[in-house]
Motif scaffolding. Structure first.
Motif, PDB file in Angstrom:
ATOM      1  N   PHE A 188       0.832  -1.207   0.000  1.00  0.00           N
ATOM      2  CA  PHE A 188       0.000   0.000   0.000  1.00  0.00           C
ATOM      3  C   PHE A 188       0.864   1.253   0.000  1.00  0.00           C
ATOM      4  O   PHE A 188       0.626   2.183  -0.778  1.00  0.00           O
ATOM      5  N   ILE A 189       1.881   1.287   0.860  1.00  0.00           N
ATOM      6  CA  ILE A 189       2.760   2.458   0.928  1.00  0.00           C
ATOM      7  C   ILE A 189       3.518   2.631  -0.381  1.00  0.00           C
ATOM      8  O   ILE A 189       3.712   3.755  -0.860  1.00  0.00           O
ATOM      9  N   ALA A 190       3.936   1.521  -0.984  1.00  0.00           N
ATOM     10  CA  ALA A 190       4.646   1.599  -2.262  1.00  0.00           C
ATOM     11  C   ALA A 190       3.756   2.197  -3.351  1.00  0.00           C
ATOM     12  O   ALA A 190       4.201   3.037  -4.150  1.00  0.00           O
ATOM     13  N   VAL A 191       2.493   1.780  -3.380  1.00  0.00           N
ATOM     14  CA  VAL A 191       1.564   2.311  -4.396  1.00  0.00           C
ATOM     15  C   VAL A 191       1.304   3.795  -4.158  1.00  0.00           C
ATOM     16  O   VAL A 191       1.308   4.600  -5.109  1.00  0.00           O
ATOM     17  N   ILE A 192       1.090   4.179  -2.902  1.00  0.00           N
ATOM     18  CA  ILE A 192       0.792   5.570  -2.591  1.00  0.00           C
ATOM     19  C   ILE A 192       1.983   6.469  -2.930  1.00  0.00           C
ATOM     20  O   ILE A 192       1.846   7.517  -3.573  1.00  0.00           O
ATOM     21  N   SER A 193       3.182   6.074  -2.508  1.00  0.00           N
ATOM     22  CA  SER A 193       4.364   6.892  -2.792  1.00  0.00           C
ATOM     23  C   SER A 193       4.672   6.922  -4.281  1.00  0.00           C
ATOM     24  O   SER A 193       5.087   7.958  -4.814  1.00  0.00           O
ATOM     25  N   SER A 194       4.452   5.811  -4.972  1.00  0.00           N
ATOM     26  CA  SER A 194       4.663   5.792  -6.419  1.00  0.00           C
ATOM     27  C   SER A 194       3.677   6.720  -7.133  1.00  0.00           C
ATOM     28  O   SER A 194       4.044   7.436  -8.078  1.00  0.00           O
ATOM     29  N   SER A 195       2.427   6.732  -6.670  1.00  0.00           N
ATOM     30  CA  SER A 195       1.416   7.613  -7.268  1.00  0.00           C
ATOM     31  C   SER A 195       1.758   9.078  -7.034  1.00  0.00           C
ATOM     32  O   SER A 195       1.709   9.897  -7.963  1.00  0.00           O
TER      33      SER A 195
END
Length: 266
Positions: A188-195
Protein backbone atom coordinates in the motif's frame (compact mmCIF):
# COMPACT_ATOMS: atom_id res chain seq x y z
CA UNK A 1 -11.77 24.75 -14.51
CA UNK A 2 -9.92 24.05 -17.75
CA UNK A 3 -10.15 27.68 -19.00
CA UNK A 4 -8.50 28.79 -15.74
CA UNK A 5 -5.72 26.23 -16.23
CA UNK A 6 -5.18 27.45 -19.80
CA UNK A 7 -5.07 31.04 -18.57
CA UNK A 8 -2.46 30.18 -15.92
CA UNK A 9 -0.45 28.39 -18.60
CA UNK A 10 -0.49 31.51 -20.79
CA UNK A 11 0.93 33.53 -17.89
CA UNK A 12 3.42 30.85 -16.79
CA UNK A 13 4.97 30.97 -20.26
CA UNK A 14 6.00 34.55 -19.43
CA UNK A 15 7.66 33.70 -16.11
CA UNK A 16 11.38 34.44 -16.01
CA UNK A 17 13.46 31.37 -16.83
CA UNK A 18 14.96 31.03 -13.33
CA UNK A 19 11.44 30.65 -11.91
CA UNK A 20 10.69 27.54 -13.96
CA UNK A 21 13.95 25.81 -14.92
CA UNK A 22 15.79 25.34 -11.61
CA UNK A 23 12.63 24.74 -9.48
CA UNK A 24 11.30 22.46 -12.22
CA UNK A 25 14.43 20.31 -12.10
CA UNK A 26 14.25 20.20 -8.27
CA UNK A 27 10.59 19.13 -8.42
CA UNK A 28 11.38 16.35 -10.93
CA UNK A 29 14.26 15.04 -8.80
CA UNK A 30 12.07 15.13 -5.67
CA UNK A 31 9.35 13.23 -7.52
CA UNK A 32 11.86 10.62 -8.67
CA UNK A 33 13.00 10.06 -5.07
CA UNK A 34 9.44 9.57 -3.83
CA UNK A 35 8.53 7.49 -6.89
CA UNK A 36 11.35 4.99 -6.48
CA UNK A 37 12.30 5.21 -2.79
CA UNK A 38 9.10 5.89 -0.87
CA UNK A 39 9.46 2.70 1.15
CA UNK A 40 13.07 3.41 2.06
CA UNK A 41 12.24 6.96 3.20
CA UNK A 42 8.97 6.00 4.83
CA UNK A 43 9.29 8.21 7.90
CA UNK A 44 10.15 11.30 5.82
CA UNK A 45 7.31 10.57 3.43
CA UNK A 46 4.89 10.06 6.36
CA UNK A 47 5.99 13.33 7.98
CA UNK A 48 5.33 15.24 4.74
CA UNK A 49 2.01 13.45 4.24
CA UNK A 50 0.93 14.17 7.81
CA UNK A 51 1.75 17.87 7.57
CA UNK A 52 0.12 18.21 4.18
CA UNK A 53 -3.03 16.36 5.23
CA UNK A 54 -3.62 18.48 8.33
CA UNK A 55 -2.87 21.67 6.38
CA UNK A 56 -5.42 20.67 3.72
CA UNK A 57 -8.02 19.94 6.41
CA UNK A 58 -7.39 23.31 8.07
CA UNK A 59 -7.68 25.21 4.78
CA UNK A 60 -10.85 23.32 3.79
CA UNK A 61 -12.40 24.35 7.12
CA UNK A 62 -11.64 28.00 6.36
CA UNK A 63 -8.66 28.39 8.71
CA UNK A 64 -6.24 30.18 6.39
CA UNK A 65 -4.32 32.00 9.12
CA UNK A 66 -0.59 31.46 8.75
CA UNK A 67 0.00 30.66 12.49
CA UNK A 68 -2.82 28.10 12.48
CA UNK A 69 -1.60 26.42 9.28
CA UNK A 70 2.00 26.30 10.51
CA UNK A 71 0.89 24.83 13.84
CA UNK A 72 -1.13 22.02 12.26
CA UNK A 73 1.69 21.34 9.78
CA UNK A 74 4.18 20.91 12.62
CA UNK A 75 1.74 18.64 14.47
CA UNK A 76 1.20 16.58 11.33
CA UNK A 77 4.94 16.25 10.70
CA UNK A 78 5.55 15.09 14.28
CA UNK A 79 2.71 12.56 14.23
CA UNK A 80 3.74 11.27 10.80
CA UNK A 81 7.32 10.67 11.91
CA UNK A 82 6.15 8.78 15.02
CA UNK A 83 3.43 6.53 13.55
CA UNK A 84 4.25 6.45 9.87
CA UNK A 85 2.21 3.36 8.95
CA UNK A 86 -1.02 4.72 10.42
CA UNK A 87 -0.50 8.20 8.94
CA UNK A 88 0.35 6.83 5.48
CA UNK A 89 -2.64 4.50 5.62
CA UNK A 90 -4.96 7.37 6.51
CA UNK A 91 -3.35 9.63 3.90
CA UNK A 92 -3.72 7.04 1.14
CA UNK A 93 -7.32 6.20 2.02
CA UNK A 94 -8.29 9.88 2.27
CA UNK A 95 -6.51 10.78 -0.99
CA UNK A 96 -8.19 7.90 -2.85
CA UNK A 97 -11.61 8.91 -1.52
CA UNK A 98 -11.15 12.58 -2.46
CA UNK A 99 -9.98 11.68 -5.98
CA UNK A 100 -13.00 9.44 -6.53
CA UNK A 101 -15.30 12.12 -5.11
CA UNK A 102 -13.87 14.84 -7.37
CA UNK A 103 -13.95 12.67 -10.51
CA UNK A 104 -17.51 11.48 -9.95
CA UNK A 105 -18.69 14.98 -9.03
CA UNK A 106 -17.13 16.45 -12.18
CA UNK A 107 -18.61 13.72 -14.40
CA UNK A 108 -22.10 14.11 -12.92
CA UNK A 109 -21.97 17.90 -13.19
CA UNK A 110 -20.95 17.70 -16.85
CA UNK A 111 -24.04 15.70 -17.76
CA UNK A 112 -26.99 17.49 -19.38
CA UNK A 113 -29.78 18.67 -17.06
CA UNK A 114 -27.47 18.45 -14.06
CA UNK A 115 -28.34 21.99 -13.00
CA UNK A 116 -24.68 22.89 -12.59
CA UNK A 117 -23.62 26.34 -13.81
CA UNK A 118 -19.91 26.58 -14.71
CA UNK A 119 -17.97 29.33 -12.96
CA UNK A 120 -15.66 31.52 -15.03
CA UNK A 121 -14.69 34.05 -12.35
CA UNK A 122 -11.07 33.04 -11.97
CA UNK A 123 -8.44 35.71 -11.19
CA UNK A 124 -7.05 37.61 -14.16
CA UNK A 125 -4.10 39.94 -14.71
CA UNK A 126 -4.69 41.99 -17.90
CA UNK A 127 -1.42 43.89 -17.38
CA UNK A 128 0.55 40.68 -18.04
CA UNK A 129 -1.44 39.48 -21.03
CA UNK A 130 -0.11 41.92 -23.61
CA UNK A 131 3.23 41.77 -25.39
CA UNK A 132 6.38 39.88 -24.44
CA UNK A 133 6.50 41.01 -20.83
CA UNK A 134 8.66 38.96 -18.44
CA UNK A 135 6.99 38.19 -15.12
CA UNK A 136 9.40 38.43 -12.18
CA UNK A 137 9.47 36.04 -9.15
CA UNK A 138 7.28 38.17 -6.85
CA UNK A 139 4.65 38.62 -9.56
CA UNK A 140 4.79 34.91 -10.42
CA UNK A 141 4.34 34.00 -6.74
CA UNK A 142 1.28 36.25 -6.49
CA UNK A 143 -0.26 34.72 -9.62
CA UNK A 144 0.46 31.15 -8.54
CA UNK A 145 -0.87 31.62 -4.99
CA UNK A 146 -4.10 33.26 -6.14
CA UNK A 147 -4.70 30.67 -8.85
CA UNK A 148 -3.97 27.83 -6.40
CA UNK A 149 -6.47 29.36 -3.98
CA UNK A 150 -9.04 29.54 -6.76
CA UNK A 151 -8.52 25.87 -7.70
CA UNK A 152 -8.74 24.83 -4.04
CA UNK A 153 -11.97 26.80 -3.58
CA UNK A 154 -13.50 25.26 -6.70
CA UNK A 155 -12.48 21.76 -5.58
CA UNK A 156 -13.97 22.29 -2.11
CA UNK A 157 -17.16 23.71 -3.64
CA UNK A 158 -17.36 20.71 -5.97
CA UNK A 159 -16.99 18.30 -3.06
CA UNK A 160 -19.66 20.09 -1.01
CA UNK A 161 -22.11 20.01 -3.92
CA UNK A 162 -21.41 16.39 -4.86
CA UNK A 163 -24.42 14.03 -4.89
CA UNK A 164 -24.83 11.24 -2.35
CA UNK A 165 -23.78 8.56 -4.85
CA UNK A 166 -20.37 10.23 -5.12
CA UNK A 167 -19.97 10.29 -1.33
CA UNK A 168 -20.99 6.62 -1.16
CA UNK A 169 -18.39 5.68 -3.77
CA UNK A 170 -15.74 7.71 -1.93
CA UNK A 171 -16.61 5.99 1.37
CA UNK A 172 -16.34 2.54 -0.20
CA UNK A 173 -13.01 3.49 -1.76
CA UNK A 174 -11.67 4.71 1.60
CA UNK A 175 -12.77 1.48 3.34
CA UNK A 176 -11.17 -0.71 0.66
CA UNK A 177 -7.95 1.32 0.78
CA UNK A 178 -7.86 1.13 4.57
CA UNK A 179 -8.42 -2.63 4.47
CA UNK A 180 -5.54 -3.07 1.99
CA UNK A 181 -3.33 -0.85 4.16
CA UNK A 182 -3.94 -3.15 7.15
CA UNK A 183 -3.37 -6.41 5.25
CA UNK A 184 -0.48 -5.34 2.99
CA UNK A 185 1.10 -2.16 4.39
CA UNK A 186 4.30 -2.39 2.33
CA UNK A 187 2.43 -2.76 -0.95
CA UNK A 188 0.00 0.00 0.00
CA UNK A 189 2.76 2.46 0.93
CA UNK A 190 4.65 1.60 -2.26
CA UNK A 191 1.56 2.31 -4.40
CA UNK A 192 0.79 5.57 -2.59
CA UNK A 193 4.36 6.89 -2.79
CA UNK A 194 4.66 5.79 -6.42
CA UNK A 195 1.42 7.61 -7.27
CA UNK A 196 2.46 10.78 -5.47
CA UNK A 197 5.95 10.66 -6.98
CA UNK A 198 4.50 10.25 -10.48
CA UNK A 199 2.23 13.27 -9.95
CA UNK A 200 5.18 15.37 -8.73
CA UNK A 201 7.27 14.30 -11.73
CA UNK A 202 4.49 15.36 -14.10
CA UNK A 203 4.27 18.71 -12.29
CA UNK A 204 8.00 19.31 -12.68
CA UNK A 205 7.89 18.40 -16.36
CA UNK A 206 4.98 20.82 -16.86
CA UNK A 207 7.04 23.58 -15.24
CA UNK A 208 9.90 22.92 -17.65
CA UNK A 209 7.57 22.76 -20.66
CA UNK A 210 5.87 26.02 -19.69
CA UNK A 211 9.19 27.78 -20.23
CA UNK A 212 9.41 26.23 -23.71
CA UNK A 213 5.95 27.66 -24.56
CA UNK A 214 4.84 24.25 -25.83
CA UNK A 215 1.36 24.43 -24.23
CA UNK A 216 1.61 21.04 -22.45
CA UNK A 217 -1.80 21.40 -20.78
CA UNK A 218 -3.59 21.49 -24.14
CA UNK A 219 -1.54 18.57 -25.44
CA UNK A 220 -2.35 16.44 -22.38
CA UNK A 221 -6.05 17.33 -22.65
CA UNK A 222 -6.08 16.22 -26.30
CA UNK A 223 -4.38 12.89 -25.51
CA UNK A 224 -5.73 12.31 -22.02
CA UNK A 225 -6.23 8.55 -22.53
CA UNK A 226 -2.61 8.09 -23.57
CA UNK A 227 -1.25 10.05 -20.62
CA UNK A 228 -3.59 8.19 -18.25
CA UNK A 229 -2.01 4.92 -19.40
CA UNK A 230 1.47 6.42 -19.03
CA UNK A 231 0.63 7.55 -15.49
CA UNK A 232 -0.72 4.09 -14.60
CA UNK A 233 2.42 2.44 -16.04
CA UNK A 234 4.61 4.78 -13.97
CA UNK A 235 2.72 3.86 -10.80
CA UNK A 236 3.09 0.14 -11.52
CA UNK A 237 6.80 0.44 -12.36
CA UNK A 238 7.55 2.58 -9.31
CA UNK A 239 5.69 0.15 -7.02
CA UNK A 240 7.61 -2.87 -8.32
CA UNK A 241 10.97 -1.09 -8.07
CA UNK A 242 10.28 -0.02 -4.49
CA UNK A 243 9.34 -3.55 -3.43
CA UNK A 244 12.54 -4.88 -5.01
CA UNK A 245 14.91 -2.21 -3.70
CA UNK A 246 13.37 -2.09 -0.21
CA UNK A 247 12.93 -5.69 0.99
CA UNK A 248 11.23 -6.41 4.33
CA UNK A 249 13.28 -5.85 7.45
CA UNK A 250 15.17 -8.81 8.90
CA UNK A 251 12.95 -8.82 11.98
CA UNK A 252 9.83 -9.11 9.84
CA UNK A 253 11.32 -12.08 7.99
CA UNK A 254 12.32 -13.80 11.24
CA UNK A 255 8.78 -13.43 12.58
CA UNK A 256 7.56 -15.66 9.76
CA UNK A 257 10.43 -18.19 10.00
CA UNK A 258 9.92 -21.27 12.19
CA UNK A 259 11.93 -21.08 15.42
CA UNK A 260 14.75 -23.65 15.53
CA UNK A 261 15.05 -25.92 18.50
CA UNK A 262 18.27 -26.03 20.47
CA UNK A 263 19.10 -29.55 19.26
CA UNK A 264 18.64 -28.73 15.56
CA UNK A 265 21.67 -28.81 13.35
CA UNK A 266 22.78 -25.63 11.65
Amino acid sequence: MFPAIEYYQSLAEKFQSRILTVPGIIVVVTGLCIWLAGLRWRKTFAAIAGGGTLAAIAVSLGRNDVPVVLTVVLIGISVGALIEKIVLGFFGAAAAAVIVLLIMSANLQSQPNSGYVPQDSYPKWPQYQQGDIAINPSQAAEITIKMASYFAERAIAGVKSAPMVAFAAAAVTALVAGFIALLMPRLFIAVISSSLGSAIIFTGILMLLFYKCSKPVNYIAEKNHFFSMVFAAMILFGTVIQLILSPPAVKQIEDYMPVKKKGDKK
